[in-house]
Design a protein around this motif. Sequence first.
Motif, short mmCIF file in Angstrom:
data_model
loop_
_atom_site.label_atom_id
_atom_site.label_comp_id
_atom_site.label_asym_id
_atom_site.label_seq_id
_atom_site.Cartn_x
_atom_site.Cartn_y
_atom_site.Cartn_z
N GLY A 64 -34.80 -4.23 -1.41
CA GLY A 64 -35.15 -4.03 -0.10
C GLY A 64 -36.50 -4.29 0.43
O GLY A 64 -37.15 -3.64 1.10
N MET A 65 -36.90 -5.28 -0.27
CA MET A 65 -38.40 -5.41 0.16
C MET A 65 -38.66 -7.02 0.39
O MET A 65 -37.83 -7.79 0.19
CB MET A 65 -39.53 -5.20 -0.94
N THR A 66 -39.80 -7.45 1.09
CA THR A 66 -39.83 -8.63 1.49
C THR A 66 -40.55 -9.39 0.19
O THR A 66 -41.08 -8.81 -0.68
CB THR A 66 -40.88 -8.73 2.60
N ARG A 67 -40.49 -10.89 0.21
CA ARG A 67 -41.14 -11.46 -0.64
C ARG A 67 -42.48 -11.13 -0.87
O ARG A 67 -43.31 -11.11 -1.82
CB ARG A 67 -40.88 -12.97 -0.54
N ALA A 68 -43.43 -11.13 0.42
CA ALA A 68 -44.75 -10.80 0.33
C ALA A 68 -45.15 -9.41 -0.37
O ALA A 68 -45.78 -9.34 -1.07
CB ALA A 68 -45.24 -10.71 1.59
N GLU A 69 -44.16 -8.34 -0.17
CA GLU A 69 -44.58 -7.15 -0.81
C GLU A 69 -44.15 -7.13 -2.29
O GLU A 69 -44.97 -6.69 -3.15
CB GLU A 69 -43.31 -6.24 -0.30
N ALA A 70 -43.19 -8.14 -2.71
CA ALA A 70 -42.83 -8.11 -4.25
C ALA A 70 -43.94 -8.99 -4.87
O ALA A 70 -44.28 -8.35 -5.91
CB ALA A 70 -41.68 -8.86 -4.18
N ILE A 71 -44.43 -9.77 -4.09
CA ILE A 71 -45.62 -10.51 -4.76
C ILE A 71 -46.86 -9.68 -4.98
O ILE A 71 -47.72 -9.46 -5.82
CB ILE A 71 -46.01 -11.90 -3.90
N ARG A 72 -47.24 -8.98 -3.77
CA ARG A 72 -48.09 -7.97 -3.77
C ARG A 72 -48.00 -6.86 -4.96
O ARG A 72 -49.14 -6.50 -5.66
CB ARG A 72 -48.42 -7.20 -2.67
N LYS A 73 -46.74 -6.34 -5.08
CA LYS A 73 -46.59 -5.42 -6.12
C LYS A 73 -46.70 -6.10 -7.61
O LYS A 73 -47.29 -5.44 -8.50
CB LYS A 73 -45.20 -4.84 -5.98
N GLY A 74 -46.46 -7.37 -7.55
CA GLY A 74 -46.53 -8.07 -8.93
C GLY A 74 -48.01 -8.21 -9.40
O GLY A 74 -48.27 -7.85 -10.36
N ILE A 75 -48.81 -8.44 -8.42
CA ILE A 75 -50.15 -8.57 -8.46
C ILE A 75 -50.95 -7.07 -9.08
O ILE A 75 -51.70 -7.18 -10.08
CB ILE A 75 -51.08 -9.10 -7.52
N ASP A 76 -50.50 -6.07 -8.31
CA ASP A 76 -50.83 -4.63 -8.87
C ASP A 76 -50.38 -4.44 -10.22
O ASP A 76 -51.13 -4.06 -10.94
CB ASP A 76 -50.22 -3.65 -7.78
N LEU A 77 -49.15 -4.89 -10.32
CA LEU A 77 -48.70 -4.57 -11.89
C LEU A 77 -49.31 -5.32 -12.94
O LEU A 77 -49.69 -4.82 -14.02
CB LEU A 77 -47.23 -4.87 -11.97
N LEU A 78 -49.83 -6.56 -12.71
CA LEU A 78 -50.46 -7.45 -13.40
C LEU A 78 -52.07 -7.05 -13.70
O LEU A 78 -52.53 -6.64 -14.90
CB LEU A 78 -50.79 -8.96 -13.13
N LEU A 79 -52.68 -6.20 -12.76
CA LEU A 79 -53.88 -5.62 -12.90
C LEU A 79 -53.65 -4.44 -13.57
O LEU A 79 -54.77 -3.86 -14.42
CB LEU A 79 -54.55 -5.64 -11.40
N ALA A 80 -52.74 -3.49 -13.43
CA ALA A 80 -52.47 -2.19 -13.96
C ALA A 80 -52.28 -2.15 -15.64
O ALA A 80 -52.73 -1.79 -16.60
CB ALA A 80 -51.27 -1.53 -13.53
N GLU A 81 -51.45 -3.53 -15.82
CA GLU A 81 -51.33 -3.74 -17.28
C GLU A 81 -52.33 -4.18 -18.04
O GLU A 81 -52.57 -3.83 -19.04
CB GLU A 81 -50.42 -5.04 -17.37
N LYS A 82 -53.46 -4.77 -17.23
CA LYS A 82 -54.78 -5.26 -17.97
C LYS A 82 -55.59 -4.14 -18.52
O LYS A 82 -56.41 -4.12 -19.41
CB LYS A 82 -55.34 -6.12 -17.08
N LYS A 83 -55.60 -2.89 -17.60
CA LYS A 83 -56.24 -1.87 -17.98
C LYS A 83 -55.78 -1.26 -19.36
O LYS A 83 -54.83 -1.13 -19.88
CB LYS A 83 -56.25 -0.86 -16.84
#
Length: 57
Positions: free
Chosen positions: A38-57
């Motif tokens: 239940g999210m937009t494509r933009a929301e999913a992409i932003r969440k994906g970016i956040d997950l990539l950044l959190a994974e790096k830490k």
Amino acid sequence: MPPRTGRPKAENPKDIRFSIRLDADTEAKLKEFCEAHGMTRAEAIRKGIDLLLAEKK
């Protein structure tokens, strides 16, 4: 003076546009994910970016 009319300003406006090219398979996966969650494509992409950044830490 009359009160201001129009759309309210967002706290964190999304005024930067970004364009990407996807193959049909990746677009289908993104669409399926967005519909299931239940999210937009933009929301999913932003969440994906956040997950990539959190994974790096």
